[in-house]
Every structure is written in C-alpha cells, then in structure tokens.
Scaffold this active site. Structure first.
Site, mmCIF file in Angstrom:
data_model
loop_
_atom_site.group_PDB
_atom_site.id
_atom_site.type_symbol
_atom_site.label_atom_id
_atom_site.label_comp_id
_atom_site.label_asym_id
_atom_site.label_seq_id
_atom_site.Cartn_x
_atom_site.Cartn_y
_atom_site.Cartn_z
ATOM 1 N N ARG A 242 33.442 -40.646 14.807
ATOM 2 C CA ARG A 242 34.084 -42.046 15.230
ATOM 3 C C ARG A 242 34.113 -42.798 14.119
ATOM 4 O O ARG A 242 32.966 -42.907 13.246
ATOM 5 C CB ARG A 242 33.562 -42.384 16.412
ATOM 6 C CG ARG A 242 34.039 -41.889 17.793
ATOM 7 C CD ARG A 242 35.542 -42.047 18.208
ATOM 8 N NE ARG A 242 35.737 -41.411 19.525
ATOM 9 C CZ ARG A 242 35.987 -40.098 19.430
ATOM 10 N NH1 ARG A 242 36.275 -39.164 18.458
ATOM 11 N NH2 ARG A 242 36.259 -39.647 20.642
ATOM 12 N N GLU A 271 42.082 -47.650 14.611
ATOM 13 C CA GLU A 271 43.158 -46.745 14.680
ATOM 14 C C GLU A 271 44.445 -47.200 15.437
ATOM 15 O O GLU A 271 44.291 -47.677 16.428
ATOM 16 C CB GLU A 271 42.820 -45.283 15.162
ATOM 17 C CG GLU A 271 41.596 -44.838 14.133
ATOM 18 C CD GLU A 271 40.933 -43.717 14.883
ATOM 19 O OE1 GLU A 271 41.417 -43.229 16.029
ATOM 20 O OE2 GLU A 271 39.716 -43.186 14.241
ATOM 21 N N HIS A 290 43.206 -38.973 12.740
ATOM 22 C CA HIS A 290 42.411 -38.357 14.096
ATOM 23 C C HIS A 290 43.218 -37.151 14.575
ATOM 24 O O HIS A 290 43.739 -37.097 15.760
ATOM 25 C CB HIS A 290 42.410 -39.588 14.952
ATOM 26 C CG HIS A 290 41.393 -39.402 15.928
ATOM 27 N ND1 HIS A 290 40.566 -40.443 16.386
ATOM 28 C CD2 HIS A 290 40.710 -38.311 16.473
ATOM 29 C CE1 HIS A 290 39.623 -39.894 17.144
ATOM 30 N NE2 HIS A 290 39.611 -38.756 17.176
HETATM 31 P P1 NAP Z 1 27.610 -33.283 21.141
HETATM 32 O O1 NAP Z 1 27.315 -31.680 21.331
HETATM 33 O O2 NAP Z 1 27.126 -34.056 22.179
HETATM 34 O O3 NAP Z 1 26.790 -33.523 19.568
HETATM 35 C C1 NAP Z 1 26.415 -34.817 19.342
HETATM 36 C C2 NAP Z 1 25.180 -34.667 18.581
HETATM 37 O O4 NAP Z 1 24.728 -35.861 18.051
HETATM 38 C C3 NAP Z 1 24.060 -34.306 19.488
HETATM 39 O O5 NAP Z 1 23.233 -33.063 18.736
HETATM 40 C C4 NAP Z 1 23.211 -35.490 19.392
HETATM 41 O O6 NAP Z 1 21.806 -35.234 19.622
HETATM 42 C C5 NAP Z 1 23.489 -35.896 18.400
HETATM 43 N N1 NAP Z 1 22.975 -37.403 18.266
HETATM 44 C C6 NAP Z 1 23.317 -38.100 19.323
HETATM 45 N N2 NAP Z 1 22.928 -39.748 18.886
HETATM 46 C C7 NAP Z 1 22.252 -39.637 17.747
HETATM 47 C C8 NAP Z 1 21.642 -40.321 16.728
HETATM 48 N N3 NAP Z 1 21.484 -41.735 17.285
HETATM 49 N N4 NAP Z 1 20.980 -39.793 15.821
HETATM 50 C C9 NAP Z 1 20.941 -38.635 15.523
HETATM 51 N N5 NAP Z 1 21.811 -37.600 16.201
HETATM 52 C C10 NAP Z 1 22.511 -38.358 17.459
HETATM 53 O O7 NAP Z 1 28.969 -33.636 20.667
HETATM 54 P P2 NAP Z 1 30.312 -32.960 19.975
HETATM 55 O O8 NAP Z 1 31.039 -31.958 20.847
HETATM 56 O O9 NAP Z 1 29.453 -32.161 18.770
HETATM 57 O O10 NAP Z 1 31.178 -33.745 19.594
HETATM 58 C C11 NAP Z 1 30.615 -35.074 18.837
HETATM 59 C C12 NAP Z 1 31.469 -36.057 18.506
HETATM 60 O O11 NAP Z 1 32.543 -35.852 17.513
HETATM 61 C C13 NAP Z 1 32.095 -36.613 19.796
HETATM 62 O O12 NAP Z 1 31.281 -37.535 20.440
HETATM 63 C C14 NAP Z 1 33.261 -37.393 19.225
HETATM 64 O O13 NAP Z 1 33.291 -38.761 18.915
HETATM 65 C C15 NAP Z 1 33.717 -36.498 17.873
HETATM 66 N N6 NAP Z 1 35.013 -35.651 17.989
HETATM 67 C C16 NAP Z 1 36.006 -36.146 17.211
HETATM 68 C C17 NAP Z 1 37.053 -35.241 17.021
HETATM 69 C C18 NAP Z 1 38.188 -35.622 16.014
HETATM 70 O O14 NAP Z 1 39.357 -35.430 16.453
HETATM 71 N N7 NAP Z 1 37.779 -36.161 14.923
HETATM 72 C C19 NAP Z 1 37.348 -34.241 17.926
HETATM 73 C C20 NAP Z 1 36.038 -33.968 18.715
HETATM 74 C C21 NAP Z 1 35.150 -34.560 18.629
HETATM 75 P P3 NAP Z 1 20.719 -35.462 20.907
HETATM 76 O O15 NAP Z 1 20.490 -34.210 21.565
HETATM 77 O O16 NAP Z 1 19.640 -36.152 20.246
HETATM 78 O O17 NAP Z 1 21.596 -36.317 21.754
HETATM 79 C C1 GLV Z 2 38.277 -36.571 19.774
HETATM 80 O O1 GLV Z 2 37.912 -37.183 18.979
HETATM 81 C C2 GLV Z 2 37.505 -36.048 20.846
HETATM 82 O O2 GLV Z 2 36.480 -36.912 21.083
HETATM 83 O O3 GLV Z 2 37.771 -35.213 21.462
#
Ligand code: NAP
Ligand code: GLV
Ligand code: GLV
Length: 328
Positions: A242, A271, A290
């Site tokens: 983000r 955005e 995005h």
């Molecule tokens: P996820 O599986 O929940 O992974 C997030 C990771 O971040 C977890 O391992 C979490 O660890 C860690 N984390 C949280 N807070 C932290 C902190 N303060 N310091 C260090 N690590 C921390 O989520 P995901 O499915 O991989 O998605 C991650 C993010 O990507 C989403 O929240 C979204 O914002 C973004 N995203 C963007 C797109 C795009 O289109 N660009 C698409 C999809 C997702 P813990 O176990 O410690 O909580």
């Molecule tokens: C995209 O940014 C998502 O959070 O799915």
C-alpha cells in the site's frame, strides 16, 4: 421470499455479479468514476450488504448512516479502507478475498523487480523517443543483476512467501523480516535458505527490498528517510503493498539524488497519482496503476469469492473469508 437489498460500488467481473444478481436485489454503480461518500450512503441506505473496493473509504460516518448494514464484502485482500473497529463494534461482518490473488500479485512484483533492475521501461521510452542511434552501446542503459543478488522481503505473508519462491530460479540470497512466525514461513521450501533477520540487517544487505505488509498504523511510513538511508545506493525498492507504507516524499528525494538506484511502485499515497507528482519526472522509477491482482482469471475468482462471502453472511452462515469473526 423478498430479496435482500445490496449495493455494489462498481462493476466487478460477471462471474461474481451473476451470483449477486440472482441472490439479491442488487444495485450496481455503473459509472467508471467511484461513487462519492454521499452516493454510497444514498445507494446503500436500505441495504443489508455492500460490496466495496479498496478505493471506497468506508469510514465510521458512512457505516453509521447505513442502518440495515450487516456485511461489508471487500473485493480485495487488503481492507485498510474500512473502519474495521467501528464495523465490528456495530456487529457488521467484514470479508475479503485472500489467497486467490497471491500468485498473480507475486508475478507482478517480479515484473517490477525486473523492470526496475534492468531499466526496462526506461529503455522502451529510449527506443520510442528515437534516442537509439548507435547500434550497440558498451555502457548503454546499464542496470543491476538480479541473479545472485540479495532479496529482502518485508512481511513474509502469503504474497511475500510467493515472491520468495520465485527467487529460487535466480539463485538469490533471501532475507526476510516479519513480526511473527506463521504458516507461510514454514511453507517456504528448505532449499531456499531464506533467513529471518532484523529490519536493519535487511535494509543494509539487500539489493532488492520488496514490501508485503498490510497497511496498519504500525506500517504507515515503515520506509522513510532513515530506512532509505540504510539501503545500498545500488539497491531498488519495490512496493506492491500500500502506498502509505512508504514515505513518498522521502523516496522521491532518495531517487532524485540517486541515493537509491531505482524503485518499482504499484501503489501510491494518493491513487490515482496526481499528474503533478514529482515522481513522474524521474526516469529511475517504474509506475503502475495498482494492477497487482489484475489478471482476467484472478479478478474473476475474486469476484466469485466476494459474492460467496456476501451470500453466506446474509444467509446467516459463516462467510469463508471473514476478517472479524468476533462479530458472529
Ligand atoms: P498476509 O498473508 O496477511 O501477509 C502480510 C504479512 O505482513 C504477514 O506475514 C504479517 O505478519 C506481516 N506484517 C504485518 N504487520 C507487520 C509489521 N508491522 N511488521 C512486519 N511485518 C508485518 O497478506 P497478503 O495476502 O500477503 O497481502 C499483503 C498486502 O498486500 C495486503 O494487505 C494488501 O495491502 C497488499 N496487496 C496489494 C495488491 C496490489 O494490487 N498491489 C494485491 C494484493 C495485496 P504477522 O504474522 O506478524 O501479522
Ligand atoms: C489489492 O490491492 C488487494 O488488497 O487486494
Ligand atoms: C550481445 O548481444 C552479445 O552477443 O554479447
């Protein structure tokens, strides 16, 4: 039986809309421009369910004015646009679309890593602008190697781990920092040799730093001036998490002064990015609108998942992807 009213804040892929329209009395926002706050309230005021996008700010004052609301079904995995605390307090179910977009977003992260490291977009601009006048330049558009480099992953969740797995073919050294040890850590193949380190070590030693944390009060400006100063001047920063996870002004200064070699960004503080953003003037940054999860198949799967979450929540069942199970 009378169908329940739901509001869908934008046209999502048909595979999801079909389910929603069959099941509910659905009104769908057909404009390309998102509905304003007032328009969300106007369209959602009789609704028990609302399908939201990450660009819809579902704040407490909107939720407050949707008296019948029982579920907010987000068409995304990230849900930082929703006031989760307030929704939970009101007993409203919030759902998201985790997992199904992991691999697609990891693919795009790699597109940015490669584009920024090897100056792909800049090179394309060079050709199109008619600057390619000498057949082969010994020092033309030199970038940095990806193979053998050190990859630093901040947030080893679903997407972070999928990015790590892809590094295998490039013989990279993998460092990561995460708050807690989770399943995803364990699901990393042993032979990747990924090493958990503190943030400082990760920033100092990585050639590529890639961000995969959710946006929370803790992660806002996680990468600022101080952190950027710790990175190698030859390093690149990639952000598909983000925008506000990075202090964009500090990043701009680091890129402009070549304190940092390059960046690849799919997400921004604001955005769409403003056309007068100074980032647009830099050659050493790749800017995407995005599109992390934007493959036809994944968006369709997300739409179905979102519809199933909505259907389950409004039929009194436990939605498969509930974010705040404490409301049940
Ligand atoms: P996820 O599986 O929940 O992974 C997030 C990771 O971040 C977890 O391992 C979490 O660890 C860690 N984390 C949280 N807070 C932290 C902190 N303060 N310091 C260090 N690590 C921390 O989520 P995901 O499915 O991989 O998605 C991650 C993010 O990507 C989403 O929240 C979204 O914002 C973004 N995203 C963007 C797109 C795009 O289109 N660009 C698409 C999809 C997702 P813990 O176990 O410690 O909580
Ligand atoms: C995209 O940014 C998502 O959070 O799915
Ligand atoms: C480049 O094209 C080479 O042959 O080295």
């Amino acid at each position: 039986m009378l169908k329940k009213h739901v509001f869908v804040t934008r046209k999502i892929p048909m595979d999801g809309l079909r389910i929603i329209k069959q099941e509910f009395h659905a009104s769908v926002w057909e404009n390309e421009m998102p509905p304003s706050k007032e328009q969300i309230i106007e369209n959602g005021k009789d609704c028990e369910g609302i399908v939201t996008l990450l660009s819809d700010p579902i704040s407490a004052d909107i939720i407050e004015r949707l008296p019948n609301l029982r579920v907010i079904a987000q068409y995304a995995v990230g849900y930082d646009n929703i006031d989760l605390k307030y929704a939970t307090k009101r007993g409203i179910i919030v759902t998201n679309t985790p997992g199904v977009l992991t691999e697609t977003t990891a693919d795009l992260t790699w597109a940015l890593i490669m584009a920024a490291s090897r100056r792909i977009v800049e090179a394309d601009r060079y050709v199109r602008r008619g600057n390619w006048r000498v057949a082969w330049g010994p020092e033309l558009l030199l970038g940095s190697d990806i193979h053998g480099a050190t990859l630093g992953i901040i947030g080893l969740g679903r997407i972070g781990a999928a990015v790590a797995r892809r590094a295998c073919g490039f013989d990279m050294k993998i460092l990561y920092s995460s708050r807690s040890t989770r399943e995803s850590d364990k699901s990393l193949p042993e032979n990747l040799g990924a090493q958990r380190v503190d943030m400082d070590t990760l920033l100092r030693e990585s050639d590529v730093v890639t961000l995969h944390v959710p946006l929370t009060p803790e992660t806002r400006h996680l990468i600022g001036k101080v952190e950027l100063a710790k990175m190698k001047p030859s390093a690149i920063l990639v952000n598909t998490s983000r925008g506000p996870v990075v202090d964009e002004e500090a990043l701009y200064q680091a890129l402009r002064s070549k304190r940092l070699a390059a960046a690849g960004l799919d997400v921004f503080a604001e955005e769409p990015i403003r056309l007068d953003s100074p980032l647009l003037e830099l050659e050493n940054v790749v800017l995407l609108p995005h599109i992390g999860s934007a493959s036809t198949r994944t968006r369709s799967t997300m739409a179905k998942m979102c519809a199933e979450n909505l259907r389950a929540a409004l039929s009194g069942a436990r939605p498969p992807n509930i974010v705040n199970p404490e409301v049940l």
